[in-house]
Design a protein around this motif. Structure first.
Motif, PDB file in Angstrom:
ATOM      1  N   GLN A  56       0.846  -1.197   0.000  1.00  0.00           N
ATOM      2  CA  GLN A  56       0.000   0.000   0.000  1.00  0.00           C
ATOM      3  C   GLN A  56       0.876   1.240   0.000  1.00  0.00           C
ATOM      4  O   GLN A  56       1.860   1.331   0.722  1.00  0.00           O
ATOM      5  CB  GLN A  56      -0.892   0.025   1.243  1.00  0.00           C
ATOM      6  N   ALA A  57       0.491   2.213  -0.801  1.00  0.00           N
ATOM      7  CA  ALA A  57       1.214   3.475  -0.848  1.00  0.00           C
ATOM      8  C   ALA A  57       0.209   4.610  -1.020  1.00  0.00           C
ATOM      9  O   ALA A  57      -0.331   4.781  -2.107  1.00  0.00           O
ATOM     10  CB  ALA A  57       2.232   3.475  -1.995  1.00  0.00           C
ATOM     11  N   PRO A  58      -0.077   5.390   0.004  1.00  0.00           N
ATOM     12  CA  PRO A  58       0.454   5.203   1.357  1.00  0.00           C
ATOM     13  C   PRO A  58      -0.359   4.169   2.141  1.00  0.00           C
ATOM     14  O   PRO A  58      -1.468   3.830   1.742  1.00  0.00           O
ATOM     15  CB  PRO A  58       0.276   6.597   1.964  1.00  0.00           C
ATOM     16  N   GLU A  59       0.203   3.688   3.254  1.00  0.00           N
ATOM     17  CA  GLU A  59      -0.543   2.800   4.133  1.00  0.00           C
ATOM     18  C   GLU A  59      -1.706   3.577   4.756  1.00  0.00           C
ATOM     19  O   GLU A  59      -1.530   4.704   5.215  1.00  0.00           O
ATOM     20  CB  GLU A  59       0.374   2.266   5.233  1.00  0.00           C
ATOM     21  N   TRP A  60      -2.889   2.963   4.776  1.00  0.00           N
ATOM     22  CA  TRP A  60      -4.032   3.670   5.363  1.00  0.00           C
ATOM     23  C   TRP A  60      -4.877   2.804   6.292  1.00  0.00           C
ATOM     24  O   TRP A  60      -5.840   3.295   6.870  1.00  0.00           O
ATOM     25  CB  TRP A  60      -4.911   4.264   4.261  1.00  0.00           C
ATOM     26  N   CYS A  61      -4.495   1.541   6.478  1.00  0.00           N
ATOM     27  CA  CYS A  61      -5.198   0.732   7.461  1.00  0.00           C
ATOM     28  C   CYS A  61      -4.312  -0.419   7.900  1.00  0.00           C
ATOM     29  O   CYS A  61      -3.361  -0.792   7.206  1.00  0.00           O
ATOM     30  CB  CYS A  61      -6.526   0.211   6.915  1.00  0.00           C
ATOM     31  N   ALA A  62      -4.625  -0.953   9.076  1.00  0.00           N
ATOM     32  CA  ALA A  62      -3.918  -2.113   9.613  1.00  0.00           C
ATOM     33  C   ALA A  62      -4.892  -2.882  10.483  1.00  0.00           C
ATOM     34  O   ALA A  62      -5.883  -2.336  10.969  1.00  0.00           O
ATOM     35  CB  ALA A  62      -2.704  -1.679  10.421  1.00  0.00           C
ATOM     36  N   VAL A  63      -4.609  -4.147  10.677  1.00  0.00           N
ATOM     37  CA  VAL A  63      -5.420  -5.007  11.553  1.00  0.00           C
ATOM     38  C   VAL A  63      -4.614  -5.325  12.793  1.00  0.00           C
ATOM     39  O   VAL A  63      -3.417  -5.625  12.707  1.00  0.00           O
ATOM     40  CB  VAL A  63      -5.824  -6.306  10.826  1.00  0.00           C
ATOM     41  N   TYR A  64      -5.274  -5.263  13.955  1.00  0.00           N
ATOM     42  CA  TYR A  64      -4.603  -5.627  15.197  1.00  0.00           C
ATOM     43  C   TYR A  64      -4.861  -7.092  15.517  1.00  0.00           C
ATOM     44  O   TYR A  64      -6.007  -7.537  15.556  1.00  0.00           O
ATOM     45  CB  TYR A  64      -5.077  -4.763  16.363  1.00  0.00           C
ATOM     46  N   SER A  65      -3.796  -7.834  15.753  1.00  0.00           N
ATOM     47  CA  SER A  65      -3.898  -9.253  16.100  1.00  0.00           C
ATOM     48  C   SER A  65      -3.777  -9.393  17.616  1.00  0.00           C
ATOM     49  O   SER A  65      -2.692  -9.242  18.184  1.00  0.00           O
ATOM     50  CB  SER A  65      -2.779 -10.037  15.399  1.00  0.00           C
ATOM     51  N   PHE A  66      -4.912  -9.652  18.286  1.00  0.00           N
ATOM     52  CA  PHE A  66      -4.919  -9.759  19.741  1.00  0.00           C
ATOM     53  C   PHE A  66      -4.219 -11.038  20.186  1.00  0.00           C
ATOM     54  O   PHE A  66      -4.573 -12.137  19.758  1.00  0.00           O
ATOM     55  CB  PHE A  66      -6.353  -9.764  20.269  1.00  0.00           C
ATOM     56  N   LEU A  67      -3.275 -10.890  21.078  1.00  0.00           N
ATOM     57  CA  LEU A  67      -2.587 -12.043  21.640  1.00  0.00           C
ATOM     58  C   LEU A  67      -3.485 -12.816  22.593  1.00  0.00           C
ATOM     59  O   LEU A  67      -3.413 -14.032  22.690  1.00  0.00           O
ATOM     60  CB  LEU A  67      -1.323 -11.586  22.376  1.00  0.00           C
TER      61      LEU A  67
END
Length: 218
Positions: A56-67
């Motif tokens: 992605q350019a630019p980065e605009w999202c991410a997912v959080y992986s809960f431990l």
């Protein structure tokens, strides 16, 4: 089979360029198998943290992986239920700031023992086709995230002080000497409860640093 929670940190400006009716699908596509990589985690654990779509350019999202949850939604519901039950035993200043932090994430004053559901999400997403199986579990706008990050800064030093209310809460309900850990759908241990709160603290802190919002999908 219970619901899963996929939690996104999202650049609200970029999300706004996607038509409302296409936003859920766009996020779901990004969260597909193999789409995310590159764990961002400054802590000692490398099995959780922010997962970014490659290229992605630019980065605009991410997912959080809960431990602490392996992606399931029910641990968040159970933690919210625990807070709803113990909060009357917490000193008012701590209770108020914890309410501000947890409200809309895992707890809601009017839905203390049910999942926090976003519904229409304030127009950010279309209304769910089936209210019993909503796509959107939570929506937290950037300005709300900033407030939660400030609340977390005040809540974190008080976490150990919640141990007593967490342990004695059950006595008010069943008139026995047992502790509330693991009863009636609550978290199994106080340590597990606090660990999940710390993950949410990390989530809102990073999202606030970027000025982004949060979206939780089933």
């Amino acid at each position: 089979m219970g619901m899963d929670l996929t939690l996104f940190m999202v650049d609200w400006g970029q999300l706004g360029t996607v038509p409302v009716e296409s936003r859920i699908g766009r996020l779901e596509d990004l969260a597909g198998p193999g789409e995310f990589g590159g764990v961002y985690d400054s802590g000692p654990e490398q099995s959780h943290g922010w997962l970014w779509p490659p290229g992605q350019a630019p980065e605009w999202c991410a997912v959080y992986s809960f431990l602490t949850t392996t992606g399931a939604h029910i641990p968040h519901v159970r933690a919210g239920a625990a807070w709803a039950d113990m909060r009357p035993l917490v000193d008012t200043p701590v209770r108020e700031v914890a309410d501000s932090f947890l409200g809309g994430l895992i707890w809601d004053e009017e839905q203390a023992n049910t999942p926090v559901a976003a519904g229409e999400g304030g127009g950010v997403f279309p209304p769910p086709a089936d209210r019993w199986h909503p796509n959107v579990l939570l929506v937290c706008l950037p300005e709300a995230v900033a407030g939660k990050a400030r609340a977390w800064e005040r809540v974190e030093p008080c976490l150990e002080g919640l141990r007593g209310p967490f342990a004695v809460e059950c006595e008010c309900e069943c008139e026995c000497e047992c502790e509330c850990e693991g009863w009636a759908g609550r978290p199994d241990t106080f340590e597990g409860f606090v660990a999940l709160l710390r993950e949410w603290g990390a989530v809102v802190t990073e999202a606030a640093r970027r000025g982004w919002g949060l979206v939780g999908l089933t």
